[in-house]
Design a protein around this motif. Sequence first.
Motif, PDB file in Angstrom:
ATOM      1  N   TYR A 103       0.826  -1.212   0.000  1.00 57.32           N
ATOM      2  CA  TYR A 103       0.000   0.000   0.000  1.00 57.32           C
ATOM      3  C   TYR A 103       0.861   1.264   0.000  1.00 57.32           C
ATOM      4  O   TYR A 103       0.499   2.272  -0.607  1.00 57.32           O
ATOM      5  CB  TYR A 103      -0.954  -0.006   1.187  1.00 57.32           C
ATOM      6  N   ALA A 104       2.004   1.226   0.671  1.00 56.15           N
ATOM      7  CA  ALA A 104       2.912   2.380   0.646  1.00 56.15           C
ATOM      8  C   ALA A 104       3.440   2.599  -0.767  1.00 56.15           C
ATOM      9  O   ALA A 104       3.555   3.741  -1.234  1.00 56.15           O
ATOM     10  CB  ALA A 104       4.060   2.165   1.623  1.00 56.15           C
ATOM     11  N   ALA A 105       3.759   1.508  -1.469  1.00 53.67           N
ATOM     12  CA  ALA A 105       4.239   1.623  -2.851  1.00 53.67           C
ATOM     13  C   ALA A 105       3.155   2.179  -3.761  1.00 53.67           C
ATOM     14  O   ALA A 105       3.427   3.016  -4.633  1.00 53.67           O
ATOM     15  CB  ALA A 105       4.704   0.254  -3.341  1.00 53.67           C
ATOM     16  N   LEU A 106       1.910   1.720  -3.556  1.00 49.89           N
ATOM     17  CA  LEU A 106       0.803   2.235  -4.372  1.00 49.89           C
ATOM     18  C   LEU A 106       0.517   3.692  -4.041  1.00 49.89           C
ATOM     19  O   LEU A 106       0.225   4.507  -4.933  1.00 49.89           O
ATOM     20  CB  LEU A 106      -0.444   1.376  -4.143  1.00 49.89           C
ATOM     21  N   GLU A 107       0.594   4.039  -2.760  1.00 47.79           N
ATOM     22  CA  GLU A 107       0.337   5.429  -2.360  1.00 47.79           C
ATOM     23  C   GLU A 107       1.365   6.370  -2.976  1.00 47.79           C
ATOM     24  O   GLU A 107       1.039   7.485  -3.378  1.00 47.79           O
ATOM     25  CB  GLU A 107       0.355   5.535  -0.838  1.00 47.79           C
ATOM     26  N   ALA A 108       2.606   5.930  -3.076  1.00 49.57           N
ATOM     27  CA  ALA A 108       3.659   6.756  -3.672  1.00 49.57           C
ATOM     28  C   ALA A 108       3.370   7.055  -5.137  1.00 49.57           C
ATOM     29  O   ALA A 108       3.844   8.064  -5.676  1.00 49.57           O
ATOM     30  CB  ALA A 108       5.010   6.061  -3.528  1.00 49.57           C
ATOM     31  N   ARG A 109       2.595   6.200  -5.778  1.00 46.37           N
ATOM     32  CA  ARG A 109       2.224   6.399  -7.180  1.00 46.37           C
ATOM     33  C   ARG A 109       0.834   7.006  -7.320  1.00 46.37           C
ATOM     34  O   ARG A 109       0.300   7.098  -8.425  1.00 46.37           O
ATOM     35  CB  ARG A 109       2.294   5.063  -7.929  1.00 46.37           C
ATOM     36  N   GLY A 110       0.227   7.382  -6.184  1.00 47.16           N
ATOM     37  CA  GLY A 110      -1.120   7.958  -6.211  1.00 47.16           C
ATOM     38  C   GLY A 110      -2.177   6.945  -6.564  1.00 47.16           C
ATOM     39  O   GLY A 110      -3.226   7.296  -7.113  1.00 47.16           O
ATOM     40  N   MET A 111      -1.926   5.657  -6.226  1.00 43.81           N
ATOM     41  CA  MET A 111      -2.813   4.576  -6.636  1.00 43.81           C
ATOM     42  C   MET A 111      -3.264   3.711  -5.458  1.00 43.81           C
ATOM     43  O   MET A 111      -3.584   2.542  -5.651  1.00 43.81           O
ATOM     44  CB  MET A 111      -2.107   3.687  -7.671  1.00 43.81           C
ATOM     45  N   ARG A 112      -3.272   4.250  -4.267  1.00 42.33           N
ATOM     46  CA  ARG A 112      -3.705   3.458  -3.117  1.00 42.33           C
ATOM     47  C   ARG A 112      -5.233   3.316  -3.130  1.00 42.33           C
ATOM     48  O   ARG A 112      -5.957   4.289  -3.352  1.00 42.33           O
ATOM     49  CB  ARG A 112      -3.279   4.114  -1.810  1.00 42.33           C
ATOM     50  N   PRO A 113      -5.751   2.092  -2.901  1.00 43.81           N
ATOM     51  CA  PRO A 113      -7.209   1.919  -2.863  1.00 43.81           C
ATOM     52  C   PRO A 113      -7.821   2.667  -1.681  1.00 43.81           C
ATOM     53  O   PRO A 113      -7.210   2.755  -0.611  1.00 43.81           O
ATOM     54  CB  PRO A 113      -7.385   0.401  -2.720  1.00 43.81           C
ATOM     55  N   VAL A 114      -9.034   3.172  -1.897  1.00 45.27           N
ATOM     56  CA  VAL A 114      -9.742   3.898  -0.830  1.00 45.27           C
ATOM     57  C   VAL A 114     -10.918   3.099  -0.291  1.00 45.27           C
ATOM     58  O   VAL A 114     -11.473   3.429   0.752  1.00 45.27           O
ATOM     59  CB  VAL A 114     -10.230   5.275  -1.327  1.00 45.27           C
ATOM     60  N   ARG A 115     -11.317   2.065  -1.005  1.00 38.80           N
ATOM     61  CA  ARG A 115     -12.351   1.156  -0.517  1.00 38.80           C
ATOM     62  C   ARG A 115     -12.089  -0.219  -1.113  1.00 38.80           C
ATOM     63  O   ARG A 115     -11.355  -0.362  -2.091  1.00 38.80           O
ATOM     64  CB  ARG A 115     -13.762   1.638  -0.865  1.00 38.80           C
ATOM     65  N   ALA A 116     -12.682  -1.231  -0.496  1.00 40.03           N
ATOM     66  CA  ALA A 116     -12.464  -2.599  -0.968  1.00 40.03           C
ATOM     67  C   ALA A 116     -13.655  -3.465  -0.616  1.00 40.03           C
ATOM     68  O   ALA A 116     -14.405  -3.176   0.327  1.00 40.03           O
ATOM     69  CB  ALA A 116     -11.197  -3.184  -0.361  1.00 40.03           C
ATOM     70  N   VAL A 117     -13.809  -4.524  -1.384  1.00 39.72           N
ATOM     71  CA  VAL A 117     -14.795  -5.563  -1.093  1.00 39.72           C
ATOM     72  C   VAL A 117     -14.017  -6.820  -0.733  1.00 39.72           C
ATOM     73  O   VAL A 117     -13.123  -7.230  -1.478  1.00 39.72           O
ATOM     74  CB  VAL A 117     -15.716  -5.830  -2.312  1.00 39.72           C
ATOM     75  N   GLN A 118     -14.340  -7.407   0.416  1.00 38.32           N
ATOM     76  CA  GLN A 118     -13.648  -8.616   0.866  1.00 38.32           C
ATOM     77  C   GLN A 118     -14.627  -9.763   1.000  1.00 38.32           C
ATOM     78  O   GLN A 118     -15.747  -9.577   1.455  1.00 38.32           O
ATOM     79  CB  GLN A 118     -12.964  -8.384   2.228  1.00 38.32           C
ATOM     80  N   ARG A 119     -14.169 -10.936   0.611  1.00 28.66           N
ATOM     81  CA  ARG A 119     -14.935 -12.164   0.804  1.00 28.66           C
ATOM     82  C   ARG A 119     -14.097 -13.105   1.640  1.00 28.66           C
ATOM     83  O   ARG A 119     -12.934 -13.360   1.315  1.00 28.66           O
ATOM     84  CB  ARG A 119     -15.307 -12.801  -0.538  1.00 28.66           C
ATOM     85  N   ILE A 120     -14.691 -13.616   2.712  1.00 33.50           N
ATOM     86  CA  ILE A 120     -13.971 -14.478   3.642  1.00 33.50           C
ATOM     87  C   ILE A 120     -14.622 -15.849   3.649  1.00 33.50           C
ATOM     88  O   ILE A 120     -15.848 -15.969   3.731  1.00 33.50           O
ATOM     89  CB  ILE A 120     -13.990 -13.886   5.070  1.00 33.50           C
ATOM     90  N   SER A 121     -13.801 -16.879   3.558  1.00 34.28           N
ATOM     91  CA  SER A 121     -14.310 -18.245   3.599  1.00 34.28           C
ATOM     92  C   SER A 121     -13.334 -19.127   4.363  1.00 34.28           C
ATOM     93  O   SER A 121     -12.159 -18.792   4.525  1.00 34.28           O
ATOM     94  CB  SER A 121     -14.525 -18.795   2.181  1.00 34.28           C
ATOM     95  N   ALA A 122     -13.845 -20.239   4.864  1.00 32.43           N
ATOM     96  CA  ALA A 122     -13.000 -21.194   5.573  1.00 32.43           C
ATOM     97  C   ALA A 122     -12.201 -22.011   4.562  1.00 32.43           C
ATOM     98  O   ALA A 122     -12.643 -22.244   3.434  1.00 32.43           O
ATOM     99  CB  ALA A 122     -13.853 -22.115   6.437  1.00 32.43           C
ATOM    100  N   ALA A 123     -11.026 -22.439   4.973  1.00 31.94           N
ATOM    101  CA  ALA A 123     -10.175 -23.249   4.092  1.00 31.94           C
ATOM    102  C   ALA A 123      -9.336 -24.187   4.942  1.00 31.94           C
ATOM    103  O   ALA A 123      -8.986 -23.867   6.083  1.00 31.94           O
ATOM    104  CB  ALA A 123      -9.267 -22.354   3.257  1.00 31.94           C
ATOM    105  N   ASN A 124      -9.042 -25.348   4.385  1.00 32.79           N
ATOM    106  CA  ASN A 124      -8.073 -26.265   4.990  1.00 32.79           C
ATOM    107  C   ASN A 124      -6.779 -26.124   4.212  1.00 32.79           C
ATOM    108  O   ASN A 124      -6.763 -26.253   2.988  1.00 32.79           O
ATOM    109  CB  ASN A 124      -8.582 -27.699   4.957  1.00 32.79           C
ATOM    110  N   LEU A 125      -5.698 -25.844   4.906  1.00 35.79           N
ATOM    111  CA  LEU A 125      -4.434 -25.514   4.257  1.00 35.79           C
ATOM    112  C   LEU A 125      -3.792 -26.737   3.609  1.00 35.79           C
ATOM    113  O   LEU A 125      -3.706 -27.802   4.219  1.00 35.79           O
ATOM    114  CB  LEU A 125      -3.474 -24.914   5.275  1.00 35.79           C
ATOM    115  N   GLY A 126      -3.369 -26.563   2.366  1.00 36.41           N
ATOM    116  CA  GLY A 126      -2.657 -27.615   1.664  1.00 36.41           C
ATOM    117  C   GLY A 126      -1.248 -27.767   2.204  1.00 36.41           C
ATOM    118  O   GLY A 126      -0.786 -26.980   3.032  1.00 36.41           O
TER     119      GLY A 126
END
Length: 255
Positions: free
Chosen positions: A174-197
């Motif tokens: 995010y710091a790298a994106l902010e330096a380029r004026g491209m940091r996201p200001v909102r996001a959509v997240q989806r969370i699900s359960a997983a068993n790790l491989g």
Amino acid sequence: MEQIFSPDGFEEVGSGPLYLQLQRRIGEAIDTGRLKPGDSLPAERDMAAMTGLSRVTVRKAVEGLVGSGQLVQKRGSGTFVAQRVERLEQALSLLTSFTEDMARRGKSVESVWLARGLHAPAPEEVMALGLGAGDRVARLERVRRSDGVPLAIERASISAQVLPEPERVDASLYAALEARGMRPVRAVQRISAANLGVRDAELLHVPPGAAGLKIERIGYLPDGRVVEFTRSLYRGDAYDFAVELKLAPEAERNG
């Protein structure tokens, strides 16, 4: 160590199966600090010789402790006492980076880079980022650690037009994106359960099949363009995700 694996005391009536007796011994040694995080256990054949138990019994005891997260096995290295993991609560209402979140808690942050480079996009990256024919994508894959403990695997995809030199990203994307004026200001997240491989479990120092949380995030710029497509795997034993809920306006409740 000799006392933990002493042959004395096994065979006692009413103490349960031998492998459970050995499990309890090792577990109690971990709980009381006689075995500390990172300590190496003897090899299976050595534990069998020390305790007078069969290798099958020893293997079953160790497998149970690995399954419960108290021990961890590293291929070619042996069996070790697992690091104690502090449970962290993450608010879902804030759009922050892993680095920022850990800094607020006063914790150190480390990235173990697995890959950084430009690639032809996969179909899901084309769809998520709205890429065109001939576009390339920057992929960044790393293990995120806090105070030396691996907590998450982060796999981020960014358009190469936004991030043309992914190898220059250091601690914070995010710091790298902010330096380029491209940091996201909102996001959509989806969370699900997983068993790790097997590979992901090894990277996070947990047994294969352990519970994890899979989080897919799509981040947006102020003008509505997608800038980030990130898929992360978090240790299920380390994170609680919290969100604040509010009562809907009366008009909505009655509508």
